[in-house]
Design a protein around this motif. Structure first.
Motif, PDB file in Angstrom:
ATOM      1  N   ILE A  74       0.677  -1.260  -0.046  1.00 55.14           N
ATOM      2  CA  ILE A  74       0.178  -0.015   0.017  1.00 55.14           C
ATOM      3  C   ILE A  74       0.910   1.237   0.002  1.00 55.14           C
ATOM      4  O   ILE A  74       0.681   2.201  -0.740  1.00 55.14           O
ATOM      5  N   ALA A  75       1.924   1.217   0.872  1.00 54.33           N
ATOM      6  CA  ALA A  75       2.858   2.459   1.131  1.00 54.33           C
ATOM      7  C   ALA A  75       3.546   2.668  -0.514  1.00 54.33           C
ATOM      8  O   ALA A  75       3.721   3.561  -1.074  1.00 54.33           O
ATOM      9  N   ASP A  76       3.940   1.319  -1.183  1.00 54.32           N
ATOM     10  CA  ASP A  76       4.529   1.418  -2.591  1.00 54.32           C
ATOM     11  C   ASP A  76       3.636   1.971  -3.472  1.00 54.32           C
ATOM     12  O   ASP A  76       3.874   3.058  -4.271  1.00 54.32           O
ATOM     13  N   ALA A  77       2.370   1.557  -3.587  1.00 52.52           N
ATOM     14  CA  ALA A  77       1.284   2.074  -4.586  1.00 52.52           C
ATOM     15  C   ALA A  77       1.159   3.533  -4.307  1.00 52.52           C
ATOM     16  O   ALA A  77       0.746   4.354  -5.182  1.00 52.52           O
ATOM     17  N   ALA A  78       1.041   4.071  -2.968  1.00 50.47           N
ATOM     18  CA  ALA A  78       0.697   5.453  -2.523  1.00 50.47           C
ATOM     19  C   ALA A  78       1.807   6.323  -3.134  1.00 50.47           C
ATOM     20  O   ALA A  78       1.471   7.546  -3.814  1.00 50.47           O
ATOM     21  N   ALA A  79       2.963   5.938  -2.872  1.00 48.63           N
ATOM     22  CA  ALA A  79       4.180   6.690  -3.382  1.00 48.63           C
ATOM     23  C   ALA A  79       4.149   6.769  -4.864  1.00 48.63           C
ATOM     24  O   ALA A  79       4.208   7.873  -5.318  1.00 48.63           O
TER      25      ALA A  79
END
Length: 250
Positions: free
Chosen positions: A224-229
């Motif tokens: 989720i953090a990767d996709a948000a970034a």
């Protein structure tokens, strides 16, 4: 039934004319564990009643009359008692359930006015299906709006969980942030699509992993953090779960 206001109505009782609301809990000091104010010292006021029924809801005791005794879980509580239960000049998060179910009640105005009079910063957590009225907008500094994706399951009464269009005006004024529960990178893409379709500022969009244990949260956090970034939006963990697990009162 589209909401459980009928259930809440059963809780109404004589209160000597004092304004009252169905209150699950008032607690603090703690920290705001999610979203744009994550990590800040805060007090919470959790109200009863919700018009949705998310499969992963972490506070079903505020609305689910099939599993919980709502007379016991969300007793009608005088607003003066609620206000006295939080520290002055603090961040106060009014959550639920769905707190905006109560915004047309005199007791709601009394609660918000009383908290502001004590110097509190007022934040409302809402599911986005009810647009704030003029009274609410005039008294609340920040709204954290959490529309539900398909991962929340079907809702009782076939209630449409979609974000109501009136929220975008509040967002463009700088007073509202999206904060959406995600289980995957695909969910993050869905949140970005909502923001772009409605015109919600991406700088005011947050995604967070679904889960009520550190293991569940951390298992989803990286994706989720990767996709948000990559999408240029914000990601938030659930810090209160890391500190206190899923214990009530935190």
């Amino acid at each position: 039934m589209k909401t459980d206001e009928a259930d809440i109505g059963l809780l109404e009782s004589s209160d000597g004319g004092m304004p009252a609301l169905p209150v699950s809990e008032v607690f603090g000091p703690t920290i705001q564990g999610e979203g744009p104010y994550a990590g800040r010292s805060a007090w919470f006021v959790r109200l009863g009643g919700c018009n949705l029924s998310c499969s992963w809801c972490d506070s079903p005791y505020t609305w689910d009359a099939q599993r919980f005794d709502l007379r016991r879980e969300i007793p009608m509580t005088p607003v003066e008692e609620v206000i006295a239960g939080v520290a002055s000049s603090s961040l106060v998060v009014v959550t639920g359930g769905e707190p905006l179910l109560h915004q047309n009640r005199p007791a709601w105005r009394a609660l918000c006015t009383g908290l502001r009079a004590r110097g509190c910063t007022l934040q409302i957590e809402t599911n986005g299906t009810i647009v704030p009225n003029s009274t609410t907008r005039g008294l609340v500094q920040t709204f954290v709006v959490s529309p539900k994706l398909a991962n929340a399951g079907a809702h009782r009464g076939n209630v449409d969980p979609a974000l109501r269009t009136g929220w975008v005006e509040v967002a463009k004024s700088g007073h509202a942030h999206l904060k959406v529960v995600c289980t995957s990178a695909d969910d993050v893409a869905g949140v970005v699509d909502i923001a772009r379709t409605t015109g919600w500022p991406l700088s005011q969009v947050w995604v967070m992993p679904e889960g009520t244990t550190a293991q569940e949260l951390n298992g989803r956090w990286r994706a989720i953090a990767d996709a948000a970034a990559q999408a240029g939006i914000n990601a938030t963990h659930r810090l209160h779960i890391l500190a206190w697990q899923d214990r009530r009162g935190h």
